[in-house]
Motif scaffolding. Structure first.
Motif, PDB file in Angstrom:
ATOM      1  N   GLU A 196      -4.194  17.245  -2.445  1.00  0.00           N
ATOM      2  CA  GLU A 196      -4.960  16.032  -2.152  1.00  0.00           C
ATOM      3  C   GLU A 196      -4.356  14.870  -2.923  1.00  0.00           C
ATOM      4  N   VAL A 197      -3.790  13.930  -2.201  1.00  0.00           N
ATOM      5  CA  VAL A 197      -3.177  12.775  -2.869  1.00  0.00           C
ATOM      6  C   VAL A 197      -3.786  11.501  -2.297  1.00  0.00           C
ATOM      7  N   GLU A 198      -4.099  10.586  -3.195  1.00  0.00           N
ATOM      8  CA  GLU A 198      -4.662   9.313  -2.781  1.00  0.00           C
ATOM      9  C   GLU A 198      -3.823   8.183  -3.375  1.00  0.00           C
ATOM     10  N   LEU A 199      -3.388   7.253  -2.536  1.00  0.00           N
ATOM     11  CA  LEU A 199      -2.590   6.117  -2.994  1.00  0.00           C
ATOM     12  C   LEU A 199      -3.372   4.842  -2.697  1.00  0.00           C
ATOM     13  N   GLY A 200      -3.642   4.064  -3.732  1.00  0.00           N
ATOM     14  CA  GLY A 200      -4.418   2.835  -3.554  1.00  0.00           C
ATOM     15  C   GLY A 200      -3.618   1.737  -2.877  1.00  0.00           C
ATOM     16  N   GLU A 201      -4.302   0.649  -2.590  1.00  0.00           N
ATOM     17  CA  GLU A 201      -3.702  -0.491  -1.905  1.00  0.00           C
ATOM     18  C   GLU A 201      -2.429  -0.980  -2.614  1.00  0.00           C
ATOM     19  N   GLY A 202      -1.402  -1.222  -1.818  1.00  0.00           N
ATOM     20  CA  GLY A 202      -0.182  -1.820  -2.347  1.00  0.00           C
ATOM     21  C   GLY A 202       0.654  -0.925  -3.248  1.00  0.00           C
ATOM     22  N   VAL A 203       0.363   0.357  -3.292  1.00  0.00           N
ATOM     23  CA  VAL A 203       1.170   1.263  -4.127  1.00  0.00           C
ATOM     24  C   VAL A 203       2.562   1.403  -3.517  1.00  0.00           C
ATOM     25  N   TYR A 204       3.572   1.436  -4.382  1.00  0.00           N
ATOM     26  CA  TYR A 204       4.938   1.682  -3.914  1.00  0.00           C
ATOM     27  C   TYR A 204       5.415   3.000  -4.497  1.00  0.00           C
ATOM     28  N   ILE A 205       5.914   3.862  -3.642  1.00  0.00           N
ATOM     29  CA  ILE A 205       6.480   5.136  -4.100  1.00  0.00           C
ATOM     30  C   ILE A 205       7.973   5.100  -3.795  1.00  0.00           C
ATOM     31  N   GLY A 206       8.774   5.166  -4.819  1.00  0.00           N
ATOM     32  CA  GLY A 206      10.221   5.118  -4.649  1.00  0.00           C
ATOM     33  C   GLY A 206      10.760   6.401  -4.037  1.00  0.00           C
ATOM     34  N   PRO A 207      12.067   6.424  -3.761  1.00  0.00           N
ATOM     35  CA  PRO A 207      12.653   7.581  -3.088  1.00  0.00           C
ATOM     36  C   PRO A 207      12.562   8.869  -3.902  1.00  0.00           C
TER      37      PRO A 207
END
Ligand code: UD1
Ligand code: CA
Length: 455
Positions: free
Chosen positions: A280-291
Motif C-alpha cells: 500500500e503506497v500513497e503519494l501526496g499532491e505534487g510528489v516527485y519520484i525519481g528514476p
C-alpha cells in the motif's frame, strides 16, 4: 439466492517448468489464485471452493488464511470432474466457475454473468478471437442460440473455423449443475469429463444459455507458461499505468512502471522511469519520484522530492521532504515536514523532526531527532550491542559533527554540538559542546625521517 464460487486449480502447469504450482506464480506481486480469490470475495460469495490436486499441500499452505474450502481432485479427469469434487459443499443458489490461472477476470463482468442466471437460464462467458486455436468453440443454432461447446481436439473442420470461444467461465444454479454433472461422459478425444458439455445438456433441456463478453481481452487470458505470464504482467501493468494517468499522474514512461499492490496518488504526482511500488503506497499532491526507486508500504506527503535509486519501506514522510538519491528508509522511519535524508543514508525506526537533515553517508536507527537537527556526514547510531537494541535521543537544534559514533543508549541535549570524529557514549547536556577524540598534537620541530644512504 446464495452464491458459491468454484475455482479450478488442480492442474499441474507442466509448461511453467517450476516446482511451484502454477496458480501460485505471482502476477503484480500476488499469486494468480489470490487475484481470483479477491475478485470472488468482491462478489460477496457465500462459499468459495478451490479444487486442488497437483501441489495440493503447497496450495493449502499458501491459502491457509484465505477462508476457502478445499476440494481435492486426486486425478485430473477433466474440468467437469473437477467441479463435481466441490459440489458437496455448494449451497442451493448460484454457482460460478472460475480458474486459478485466469487471474484478471473482473468483478463487473462476473456480476453481468450472474445476472443472467435463473432456473431457465445459465450464463457463459465467451470471447471472439482471431486466433482461436486451443479453445473450445461455441456452436449456435440457426436462431443464434448457443447449443454446445466443442473442444479443439473434437472439432470438425467447419467447427474449427468458428471464432467465438469458450473462456471456461460460466454460471448456473446449483440445482441445474447437480442435475447436469452426472450426465457428462468421457467419450471424447481426451477421455475427460468436460464441464463444457453441460452447455449441450442445458440446451437439450430447453435451458437458455446467455452469453456475456469480457470488457477487455486480458480478463479471460489464462497462463500456461512463463512467456504468457510475462505478457499478462505487462498488459496488466499497462492498464494500471493508464488508470493512474487518467487520475492525473504524470508517468515519464507508462511502459516502465510496476505496481505490485495499491498505489494512490494526489494530483500532479510525477513518476520517473523504472519505479516499483509494492503493498500500500500513497503519494501526496505534487510528489516527485525519481528514476529507479522502490517504494513499499509507505506514505509520502505532498511536495516531497524523492531522488533516483531510493528505497523506501514502511516509512511515513509528512511532506515537503527531500530524500535521496540513494537513500534507504527502512520500516518505522517517520520524517516530519521538511526533513531531509540524503545520499547513502539508512534510517530505521526513527523519528526525524521538522527541518532536520541527515544528508550524507549515515546510519540512524532506533532514534528520535528533534527539529532542525543537523547530522553530519558519516554519523552512526551504534544501536546494537550484539544482544539488544538501544535508543538515541537528539534534542532540537543539535549539531552532530561528521564521522560521529553515538553509542546508544545516549541522549544529546537541545542545541548541543558534537565535535567531528567523536565517539559519544555519555549523555550530552543542552547547549554544550562535547568532543570525544584524541587531541591533535602539532610538533613544528619534528624531523621527517629520511632514507638510509645507500652504501
Ligand atoms: C478449457 C475448456 C475450453 C476453453 C479453455 C479456456 C474444457 C473441457 N475446456 O480447455 O473449452 O476454451 O478452457 O482456457 O473445460 N482443471 C482441473 N482439473 C481437471 C482439469 C482441469 O482442475 O481435471 C483445471 C486446470 O488446472 C485449469 C483449468 O481447469 O486451470 C482448465 O483446464 P485445461 O485442461 O487447461 O482446459 P483447456 O484444455 O485449456
Ligand atoms: Ca485440457
Amino acid at each position: 439466492m446464495t452464491l458459491d464460487v468454484v475455482i479450478l486449480a488442480a492442474g499441474q502447469g507442466t509448461r511453467m517448468r517450476s516446482s511451484l504450482p502454477k496458480v501460485l506464480h505471482r502476477l503484480a506481486g500476488k499469486p494468480m489464485v489470490r487475484h481470483v480469490l479477491d475478485t470472488a470475495r468482491g462478489l460477496d460469495a457465500d462459499g468459495i471452493h478451490v479444487v486442488i490436486g497437483h501441489g495440493a499441500d503447497h496450495l493449502r499452505e499458501a491459502l491457509a488464511e484465505a477462508e476457502v474450502r478445499f476440494a481435492v481432485q486426486p486425478e485430473q479427469k477433466g474440468t467437469g470432474h473437477a467441479v463435481a469434487q466441490a459440489m458437496e459443499g455448494v449451497g442451493r443458489g448460484k454457482v460460478l466457475v472460475l480458474y486459478g490461472d485466469v487471474p484478471l477476470i473482473r468483478r463487473d463482468t462476473l456480476l453481468t454473468l450472474l445476472e443472467g442466471v435463473d432456473e431457465h437460464h445459465m450464463a457463459l462467458l465467451t470471447v471472439t478471437l482471431d486466433e482461436p486455436t486451443g479453445y473450445g468453440r461455441l456452436l449456435r443454432n440457426a436462431a443464434g442460440e448457443a447449443v454446445a461447446i466443442v473442444e479443439q481436439k473434437d472439432a470438425s473442420q467447419t467447427e474449427l473455423a468458428i471464432r467465438e470461444c469458450n473462456t471456461g467461465i460460466m454460471a448456473m444454479t446449483a440445482t441445474q449443475l447437480r442435475r447436469w454433472l452426472p450426465q457428462l461422459s468421457a467419450d471424447n478425444a481426451q477421455g475427460e469429463h468436460y464441464l463444457t458439455d453441460v452447455i449441450a445438456v442445458a440446451a437439450a433441456e430447453g435451458v437458455r444459455i446467455a452469453t456475456v463478453h469480457p470488457a477487455i481481452a486480458t480478463e479471460v487470458e489464462g497462463v500456461n507458461n512463463r512467456a504468457q505470464m510475462a505478457r499478462l504482467e505487462r498488459a496488466h501493468q499497462r492498464e494500471i499505468a493508464e488508470r493512474l494517468m487518467a487520475e492525473g499522474v504524470a508517468l515519464l514512461d507508462p511502459e516502465r512502471l510496476d505496481v505490485r499492490g495499491t498505489l494512490r496518488c494526489g494530483h500532479d504526482v510525477e513518476i520517473d522511469v523504472g519505479c516499483v511500488f509494492e503493498g500500500e503506497v500513497e503519494l501526496g499532491e505534487g510528489v516527485y519520484i525519481g528514476p529507479h526507486c522502490v517504494i513499499r508500504d509507505s506514505h509520502i506527503g505532498a511536495g516531497t522530492i524523492v531522488e533516483a535509486h531510493s528505497v523506501i519501506d514502511g516509512a511515513v514522510v509528512a511532506g515537503l521532504n527531500r530524500i535521496g538519491p540513494f537513500a534507504r528508509l527502512r520500516p518505522g522511519s517517520r520524517l516530519a515536514v521538511g526533513a531531509k535524508v540524503g545520499n547513502f543514508v539508512e534510517t530505521k525506526n526513527v523519528e526525524v523532526g521538522e527541518g532536520s537533515k541527515i544528508n550524507h553517508l549515515s546510519y540512524v536507527g532506533d532514534a528520535r531527532l528533534g527539529r532542525d537537527v543537523n547530522v553530519g556526514a558519516g554519523t552512526i547510531t551504534c544501536n546494537y550491542d550484539g544482544a539488544n537494541k538501544h535508543r538515541t535521543d537528539i534534542g532540537d537544534g543539535a549539531f552532530i559533527g561528521s564521522n560521529t559514533a553515538l553509542v546508544a543508549p545516549v541522549s544529546i541535549g537541545e542545541g548541543a554540538t558534537i565535535g567531528a570524529g567523536s565517539t559519544i557514549s555519555k549523555d550530552v547536556a543542552d547547549h554544550t559542546l562535547a568532543v570525544a577524540r584524541g587531541r591533535q598534537v602539532s610538533r613544528p620541530d619534528w624531523p621527517r625521517p629520511i632514507k638510509d644512504k645507500p652504501y
